[in-house]
Write an enzyme that holds these catalytic residues in place. Structure first.
Site, mmCIF file in Angstrom:
data_model
loop_
_atom_site.group_PDB
_atom_site.id
_atom_site.type_symbol
_atom_site.label_atom_id
_atom_site.label_comp_id
_atom_site.label_asym_id
_atom_site.label_seq_id
_atom_site.Cartn_x
_atom_site.Cartn_y
_atom_site.Cartn_z
ATOM 1 N N TYR A 154 13.130 -55.126 -2.419
ATOM 2 C CA TYR A 154 13.774 -54.220 -1.474
ATOM 3 C C TYR A 154 12.765 -53.797 -0.410
ATOM 4 C CZ TYR A 154 11.920 -50.440 -4.555
ATOM 5 O OH TYR A 154 11.130 -49.613 -5.320
ATOM 6 N N CYS A 155 13.276 -53.413 0.755
ATOM 7 C CA CYS A 155 12.464 -53.098 1.933
ATOM 8 C C CYS A 155 11.443 -54.204 2.205
ATOM 9 C CB CYS A 155 11.752 -51.755 1.756
ATOM 10 S SG CYS A 155 11.076 -51.078 3.309
#
Length: 280
Positions: A154-155
């Site tokens: 994620y990110c």
């Protein structure tokens, strides 16, 4: 630590003065997750005006979900936000780069706040300062940290920080008129897979199953905490912060009380951030 390594993280010849260590991580914050970002916005302005010197802000937040601006534009983002808030998460959209990040007790947020009086545009160099700081800190557990995008995390971004291909940290920047804030979330303790599951569920709802949309496809196994990477059950957010501060003190940092903004300033800035980036 050699002089070259010291200057690779916090170059005192450029900052012009010793830097401060502002540690508020002992007790995780609760409530509006945008308030620490608003505080750093105020602090960056103060540093840019020369009212405060450079420093490192260390904090934690319990059950905070921080979105990027692209996340907020997904077709069912409102439904995903409501679901998180129903479960007790504080949700906000940050004004720096990046995508969805869940925060909990095991996540340590570390921000380098530096003056930028000449308006230099050294994005890569500023990212690398944080990478070097984390790399030196993780050497205490004989872990080798590397930067590079991790598929399934994620990110995701060029400056994902990982050990053996599993991401434990993401980095973003907020550049103000005369200051630079380099922000990192560090999954120090707990379960990286569990946090990735929160992000995966957010995108499953916010994306509405539309395969053509531009958002991260999360693979929970791509994430890990430092505790998991070191296979050390005694490693947690507190032990990571202690080691981080030892490194910072070795670089010339000095622990200092948090600068105090005028009453109501942080709440006002948080309101403005929400109005600009997360108008509902």
């Amino acid at each position: 630590m050699q002089h070259q390594e010291r200057n690779g993280i916090f170059d005192l010849s450029k900052t012009g003065q010793p830097f401060r260590i502002w540690d508020r991580s002992a007790v995780p914050m609760e409530g509006d997750v945008l308030k620490p970002f608003a505080y750093e916005e105020w602090l960056g302005r103060e540093i840019g005006r020369g009212e405060q010197g450079p420093g490192v802000h260390i904090w934690r937040h319990r059950r905070g979900a921080v979105l990027g601006t692209r996340d907020r534009r997904l077709p069912h983002a409102e439904d995903a936000i409501r679901e998180l808030e129903h479960e007790g998460w504080s949700v906000g959209v940050r004004n720096s780069g990046g995508a969805f990040v869940p925060l909990d007790d095991g996540v340590v947020n570390v921000t380098l706040l530096m003056p930028n009086s000449d308006g230099r545009m050294e994005h890569r160099a500023d990212f690398l300062r944080m990478v070097r700081l984390l790399s030196v800190t993780l050497s205490a557990w004989e872990l080798h940290a590397e930067a590079g995008e991790i598929a399934g995390a994620y990110c995701p971004g060029e400056f994902d920080v990982a050990v053996a291909g599993r991401k434990f940290c993401g980095i973003a920047q907020r550049r103000q008129v005369r200051a630079v804030n380099v922000q990192a979330f560090v999954v120090a303790g707990g379960s990286g897979r569990q946090l990735a599951g929160v992000a995966e569920r957010f995108y499953a709802i916010a994306g509405g199953g539309h395969t053509g949309l531009d958002y991260p496809r999360i693979v929970p196994a791509s994430m890990a905490s430092i505790a998991e990477l070191a296979v050390d059950p005694n490693l947690n957010a507190e032990t990571f912060v202690r080691e981080l501060k030892d490194v910072l003190i070795g670089l010339g940092g000095v622990e200092a009380p948090l600068p105090m903004p005028p009453e109501g300033e942080v709440a006002n800035l948080a309101y403005k951030l929400r109005e600009r980036y997360d108008h509902r």
